[in-house]
Motif scaffolding. Sequence first.
Motif, PDB file in Angstrom:
ATOM      1  N   GLY A 166      29.598  33.568  30.377  1.00  0.00           N
ATOM      2  CA  GLY A 166      30.850  34.253  30.615  1.00  0.00           C
ATOM      3  C   GLY A 166      31.024  34.444  32.110  1.00  0.00           C
ATOM      4  N   ILE A 167      32.245  34.313  32.589  1.00  0.00           N
ATOM      5  CA  ILE A 167      32.528  34.424  34.023  1.00  0.00           C
ATOM      6  C   ILE A 167      33.560  35.532  34.228  1.00  0.00           C
ATOM      7  CG2 ILE A 167      33.336  33.236  36.086  1.00  0.00           C
ATOM      8  CD1 ILE A 167      30.792  32.015  34.984  1.00  0.00           C
ATOM      9  N   TYR A 168      33.213  36.506  35.085  1.00  0.00           N
ATOM     10  CA  TYR A 168      34.080  37.662  35.288  1.00  0.00           C
ATOM     11  C   TYR A 168      34.234  37.973  36.778  1.00  0.00           C
ATOM     12  CZ  TYR A 168      33.507  38.434  30.301  1.00  0.00           C
ATOM     13  OH  TYR A 168      33.513  38.272  28.933  1.00  0.00           O
ATOM     14  N   LEU A 169      35.326  38.663  37.094  1.00  0.00           N
ATOM     15  CA  LEU A 169      35.589  39.118  38.453  1.00  0.00           C
ATOM     16  C   LEU A 169      35.655  40.643  38.454  1.00  0.00           C
ATOM     17  CD1 LEU A 169      36.459  37.769  41.286  1.00  0.00           C
ATOM     18  CD2 LEU A 169      38.707  38.714  40.739  1.00  0.00           C
ATOM     19  N   LEU A 170      34.938  41.264  39.383  1.00  0.00           N
ATOM     20  CA  LEU A 170      34.950  42.719  39.548  1.00  0.00           C
ATOM     21  C   LEU A 170      35.134  43.005  41.025  1.00  0.00           C
ATOM     22  CD1 LEU A 170      34.531  45.656  38.734  1.00  0.00           C
ATOM     23  CD2 LEU A 170      32.062  45.242  38.756  1.00  0.00           C
ATOM     24  N   SER A 171      36.327  43.478  41.405  1.00  0.00           N
ATOM     25  CA  SER A 171      36.659  43.586  42.822  1.00  0.00           C
ATOM     26  C   SER A 171      37.342  44.900  43.177  1.00  0.00           C
ATOM     27  CB  SER A 171      37.589  42.425  43.207  1.00  0.00           C
ATOM     28  OG  SER A 171      37.983  42.512  44.556  1.00  0.00           O
ATOM     29  N   ASN A 172      37.003  45.411  44.354  1.00  0.00           N
ATOM     30  CA  ASN A 172      37.795  46.482  44.950  1.00  0.00           C
ATOM     31  C   ASN A 172      39.066  45.837  45.487  1.00  0.00           C
ATOM     32  OD1 ASN A 172      35.818  48.368  44.444  1.00  0.00           O
ATOM     33  ND2 ASN A 172      35.018  48.423  46.517  1.00  0.00           N
ATOM     34  N   ALA A 173      40.181  46.075  44.833  1.00  0.00           N
ATOM     35  CA  ALA A 173      41.411  45.391  45.212  1.00  0.00           C
ATOM     36  C   ALA A 173      42.637  46.186  44.799  1.00  0.00           C
ATOM     37  CB  ALA A 173      41.464  43.999  44.579  1.00  0.00           C
ATOM     38  N   ALA A 174      43.656  46.108  45.621  1.00  0.00           N
ATOM     39  CA  ALA A 174      44.911  46.798  45.355  1.00  0.00           C
ATOM     40  C   ALA A 174      45.688  46.114  44.226  1.00  0.00           C
ATOM     41  CB  ALA A 174      45.761  46.833  46.621  1.00  0.00           C
ATOM     42  N   ILE A 175      46.626  46.835  43.678  1.00  0.00           N
ATOM     43  CA  ILE A 175      47.449  46.331  42.574  1.00  0.00           C
ATOM     44  C   ILE A 175      48.146  45.025  42.949  1.00  0.00           C
ATOM     45  CG2 ILE A 175      49.541  46.786  41.238  1.00  0.00           C
ATOM     46  CD1 ILE A 175      47.150  48.253  40.166  1.00  0.00           C
ATOM     47  N   ARG A 176      48.532  44.880  44.205  1.00  0.00           N
ATOM     48  CA  ARG A 176      49.252  43.683  44.629  1.00  0.00           C
ATOM     49  C   ARG A 176      48.497  42.397  44.292  1.00  0.00           C
ATOM     50  NH1 ARG A 176      50.883  42.985  50.800  1.00  0.00           N
ATOM     51  NH2 ARG A 176      51.475  45.118  50.377  1.00  0.00           N
ATOM     52  N   LEU A 177      47.170  42.444  44.306  1.00  0.00           N
ATOM     53  CA  LEU A 177      46.394  41.233  44.056  1.00  0.00           C
ATOM     54  C   LEU A 177      46.634  40.677  42.670  1.00  0.00           C
ATOM     55  CD1 LEU A 177      44.417  39.812  46.041  1.00  0.00           C
ATOM     56  CD2 LEU A 177      45.047  42.130  46.712  1.00  0.00           C
ATOM     57  N   LYS A 178      47.120  41.487  41.731  1.00  0.00           N
ATOM     58  CA  LYS A 178      47.398  40.998  40.381  1.00  0.00           C
ATOM     59  C   LYS A 178      48.461  39.916  40.386  1.00  0.00           C
ATOM     60  CE  LYS A 178      47.350  43.446  36.744  1.00  0.00           C
ATOM     61  NZ  LYS A 178      47.670  44.385  35.646  1.00  0.00           N
ATOM     62  N   THR A 179      49.297  39.891  41.426  1.00  0.00           N
ATOM     63  CA  THR A 179      50.396  38.930  41.477  1.00  0.00           C
ATOM     64  C   THR A 179      50.028  37.632  42.187  1.00  0.00           C
ATOM     65  OG1 THR A 179      51.292  39.766  43.576  1.00  0.00           O
ATOM     66  CG2 THR A 179      52.015  40.863  41.553  1.00  0.00           C
ATOM     67  N   CYS A 180      48.856  37.594  42.844  1.00  0.00           N
ATOM     68  CA  CYS A 180      48.571  36.410  43.661  1.00  0.00           C
ATOM     69  C   CYS A 180      47.132  35.921  43.597  1.00  0.00           C
ATOM     70  CB  CYS A 180      48.950  36.683  45.116  1.00  0.00           C
ATOM     71  SG  CYS A 180      48.030  38.048  45.876  1.00  0.00           S
ATOM     72  N   PHE A 181      46.242  36.616  42.871  1.00  0.00           N
ATOM     73  CA  PHE A 181      44.836  36.214  42.893  1.00  0.00           C
ATOM     74  C   PHE A 181      44.625  34.810  42.347  1.00  0.00           C
ATOM     75  CE2 PHE A 181      45.200  37.997  38.634  1.00  0.00           C
ATOM     76  CZ  PHE A 181      44.382  37.182  37.866  1.00  0.00           C
ATOM     77  N   GLN A 182      45.488  34.375  41.439  1.00  0.00           N
ATOM     78  CA  GLN A 182      45.335  33.039  40.853  1.00  0.00           C
ATOM     79  C   GLN A 182      45.447  31.940  41.902  1.00  0.00           C
ATOM     80  OE1 GLN A 182      47.568  35.353  39.899  1.00  0.00           O
ATOM     81  NE2 GLN A 182      47.690  35.518  37.665  1.00  0.00           N
TER      82      GLN A 182
END
Length: 203
Positions: free
Chosen positions: A105-121
């Motif tokens: 299984g591959i997961y991401l756990l990051s300290n990140a602002a809400i904005r990253l939800k729109t561009c992390f891909q």
Amino acid sequence: MIKNIVFDMGKVMVDYDAMRACRAYLEDEEDQRLVWSSVFVSIEWVFLDMGLMTDEEALVRMQERLPGRLHEAARLCLENWHKHCMWPMEGMEDVVRRMKARGFGIYLLSNAAIRLKTCFQDVIPAIDCFDGVFFSAEEKCIKPQRMIYERFFERFDLVPRECFFIDDAQMNIDGARACGMDGYCFADRDVEKLKKVLEGLGV
């Protein structure tokens, strides 16, 4: 037995340099440094990662520390930093795809602002291999707080001892270990060394 590999984002999956945003909007090096310090090296930045402040609220406080002539540059840097500051970490796509091919299984756990939800891909290599993405701002907590690891395990129904965490900060690895998840500090960004560590674990 390790079943899941958990990656941090900044300085692990993606490289990051906030000064790139400052250089995009300012020519003077001293002005770049002032805006960088007020925007990116600030308590407001931490609050954004924790989901405790909106961009608009943060900007007001950031601008208060700057001369008026730099207010617009600060706004542009805060609004557009994600367009300038991040790019895929070289070699990490191969690491992720290898682990995925072997059934982990591959997961991401990051300290990140809400904005990253729109561009992390757009910036995370091999994003199609990830089984789950967890950003701190969604849960209003931050690594290395115990709460963030517990909520991460709960959201994806993971057993801590079956997960292996890769982060560039030792304190975040220590926080994970305190919750039962072992890990490796990737501070040197040596991808070949990381591969050997994973191989040594039988991953």
